[in-house]
Design an enzyme around this catalytic site. Structure first.
Site, PDB file in Angstrom:
ATOM      1  N   TYR A   6       0.819  -1.220   0.000  1.00 46.70           N
ATOM      2  CA  TYR A   6       0.000   0.000   0.000  1.00 46.70           C
ATOM      3  C   TYR A   6       0.852   1.270   0.000  1.00 46.70           C
ATOM      4  O   TYR A   6       0.577   2.198   0.758  1.00 46.70           O
ATOM      5  CB  TYR A   6      -0.920   0.029   1.235  1.00 46.70           C
ATOM      6  N   TYR A 133     -14.350  -4.300   2.470  1.00 52.67           N
ATOM      7  CA  TYR A 133     -12.986  -4.743   2.168  1.00 52.67           C
ATOM      8  C   TYR A 133     -12.899  -6.233   2.489  1.00 52.67           C
ATOM      9  O   TYR A 133     -13.192  -6.644   3.622  1.00 52.67           O
ATOM     10  CB  TYR A 133     -11.928  -3.984   2.996  1.00 52.67           C
ATOM     11  N   ASP A 223     -17.405 -12.499   6.686  1.00 49.53           N
ATOM     12  CA  ASP A 223     -15.950 -12.375   6.647  1.00 49.53           C
ATOM     13  C   ASP A 223     -15.523 -11.823   8.000  1.00 49.53           C
ATOM     14  O   ASP A 223     -15.562 -10.615   8.230  1.00 49.53           O
ATOM     15  CB  ASP A 223     -15.552 -11.445   5.492  1.00 49.53           C
ATOM     16  N   LYS A 250      -6.349 -13.610  10.197  1.00 54.29           N
ATOM     17  CA  LYS A 250      -5.660 -12.715  11.117  1.00 54.29           C
ATOM     18  C   LYS A 250      -5.401 -13.322  12.501  1.00 54.29           C
ATOM     19  O   LYS A 250      -4.403 -13.993  12.674  1.00 54.29           O
ATOM     20  CB  LYS A 250      -6.394 -11.378  11.186  1.00 54.29           C
TER      21      LYS A 250
HETATM   22  C1  LIG Z   1      -7.266  -8.465   6.275  1.00 53.61           C
HETATM   23  C2  LIG Z   1      -8.581  -8.859   5.739  1.00 53.61           C
HETATM   24  C3  LIG Z   1      -8.705  -9.771   4.672  1.00 53.61           C
HETATM   25  C4  LIG Z   1      -7.516 -10.307   3.928  1.00 53.61           C
HETATM   26  O1  LIG Z   1      -6.699 -11.105   4.710  1.00 53.61           O
HETATM   27  P1  LIG Z   1      -5.178 -11.359   4.270  1.00 53.61           P
HETATM   28  O2  LIG Z   1      -4.683 -12.393   5.225  1.00 53.61           O
HETATM   29  O3  LIG Z   1      -4.491 -10.043   4.387  1.00 53.61           O
HETATM   30  O4  LIG Z   1      -5.223 -11.841   2.853  1.00 53.61           O
HETATM   31  C5  LIG Z   1      -9.973 -10.152   4.290  1.00 53.61           C
HETATM   32  N1  LIG Z   1     -11.065  -9.674   4.905  1.00 53.61           N
HETATM   33  C6  LIG Z   1     -10.987  -8.787   5.927  1.00 53.61           C
HETATM   34  C7  LIG Z   1     -12.232  -8.339   6.572  1.00 53.61           C
HETATM   35  C8  LIG Z   1      -9.743  -8.347   6.374  1.00 53.61           C
HETATM   36  O5  LIG Z   1      -9.663  -7.446   7.358  1.00 53.61           O
END
Ligand SMILES: *Cc1c(COP(=O)(O)O)cnc(C)c1O
Length: 399
Positions: A6, A133, A223, A250
């Protein structure tokens, strides 16, 4: 040469070099910094955690990795068993991958193929949120609301496969009325949209989404890559409203190794489970179910359960509300707090220029973006450390 994320490499300021890290602290050669963003929200137990370190080391002595193609092993078996117990409802079927973006791709692929396997070829549209996102890979970009992150809109124009709506119940109902025949899924970051600007919304929206998904036979995807494991003040938003597919990443490994999981319920799993090879889920990341990642994830969940992390998060939220109450400034548009997330939104991004260095000088590492100054701290933070983070934020506006 490292190509950093980024960043316009031509103008990027030199990154701080970290030489050690322990608990909530990052160490540069001459400075000790509270990591107020938990390394992109994943390092929930803090750095160099003895139990997590021990788990990784002990598994390394056995084996670090074997593929899941035709092979299996105890760490991945134990983790899927643990997730089955730990997660609500019948979210029981774990597909592992190496990052959140890939796990989102898998979820969207599952939803699309679920209907293709039933010869329902009309359901190819995804409903998603404004400011969404979901990661940086191509399909994840497509369902994201990408103006601030990606060029994909510019390159391809608006996608005919995705409909975006605001987090308003009326808009949700209208979208289902208009598009229900072609929708395969509705994907959301539940309750808290993180990278889209720490935007918080009510659970009533999710409850209504669940009803409409049931009514029109559309799959609901949460997500929870960022929101999972307590960030919203709930263990998972899925504890409040049950999705058909849940994506975790994460904090799954306590921030130790990139790993993610797409968890399907029985209905989705059964949509693939028959005699036809063509109905199989054709996906298989090389590092899926990595033994080190699974071992450390298991230990991370164990800490979460045995150390009463939900109480820690409630305490963080209470201190956040106390410390941030009364912060007013004409440059501030909104102050939002939910669980372990605090966001100060300003009208003009220029207002935050220089804040990172200002915080650094006060012993806090932060990474404001666009109009958003925020803290998503490791859950093990002490009250004094947390107050230090907020003092830095408040003092910026009192200069
Ligand atoms: C960080 C994130 C992703 C992507 O995860 P990566 O491990 O960075 O590929 C997808 N969805 C959400 C909501 C996120 O915060």
């Amino acid at each position: 040469m490292i190509w950093y994320p980024y960043a316009q490499m031509k103008h990027m300021k030199t990154p701080y070099e970290i030489v050690d890290a322990e608990g909530v602290y990052l160490y540069t050669r001459d400075k000790k910094l509270i990591d107020s963003v938990s390394s992109w929200w994943c390092m929930v137990h803090g750095y160099k955690h003895p139990a997590l370190n021990e788990a990784i080391v002990s598994q390394t002595k056995k084996f670090a990795h074997v593929m899941l193609g035709g092979l299996t092993h105890e760490p991945v078996q134990k983790l899927s068993q643990k997730l089955q117990e730990f997660l609500p409802g019948d979210l029981d079927y774990c597909f592992f991958s190496d990052s959140g973006s890939v796990a989102v791709e898998v979820a969207l692929k599952m939803a699309l193929q679920y209907y293709m396997n039933r010869n329902d070829t009309r359901r190819t549209t995804t409903l998603a949120l404004n400011h969404a996102y979901h990661g940086d890979t191509f399909k994840a970009m497509e369902v994201g609301d990408d103006e601030d992150y990606h060029f994909v809109l510019k390159a391809y124009g608006p996608s005919k496969n995705v409909v975006h709506i605001p987090t308003k119940i009326r808009a949700l109902e209208q979208a289902f009325e208009t598009h229900h025949e072609t929708l395969c899924c509705f994907i959301v970051e539940p309750l808290l949209q993180c990278a889209g600007g720490m935007r918080m919304y009510d659970v009533a929206f999710l409850k209504r989404a669940r009803e409409l998904c049931d009514q029109y036979d559309v799959l609901l995807i949460f997500d929870e890559v960022a929101t999972g494991f307590g960030r919203t003040g709930n263990r998972f938003a899925a504890d409040l409203v049950l999705p058909d597919i849940l994506v975790l990443g994460k904090a799954l490994t306590g921030g130790y190794i990139g790993h993610a999981v797409t968890v399907a319920n029985e209905k989705v799993y059964n949509g693939f489970y028959d005699d036809l090879p063509a109905h199989a889920l054709m996906h298989g990341p090389t590092y899926m179910g990595n033994a080190l990642a699974c071992t450390v994830a298991l230990k991370s969940i164990e800490l979460f359960e045995t150390q009463d992390y939900m109480a820690k998060i409630r305490r963080i939220e209470a201190i956040s509300r106390r410390e941030m109450s009364g912060i007013t400034d004409s440059r501030i548009k909104d102050v939002r707090i939910m669980g372990g997330c605090v966001c100060v939104e300003v009208y003009d991004p220029e207002v935050l220029k220089g804040y990172q260095q200002f915080a650094y000088d006060r012993g806090v590492f932060c990474r404001p973006f666009l109009n958003f100054m925020y803290a998503m701290v490791p859950y093990i933070i002490t009250e004094d450390e947390l107050v230090q983070v907020f003092d830095s934020m408040k003092t910026w506006f009192q200069r």
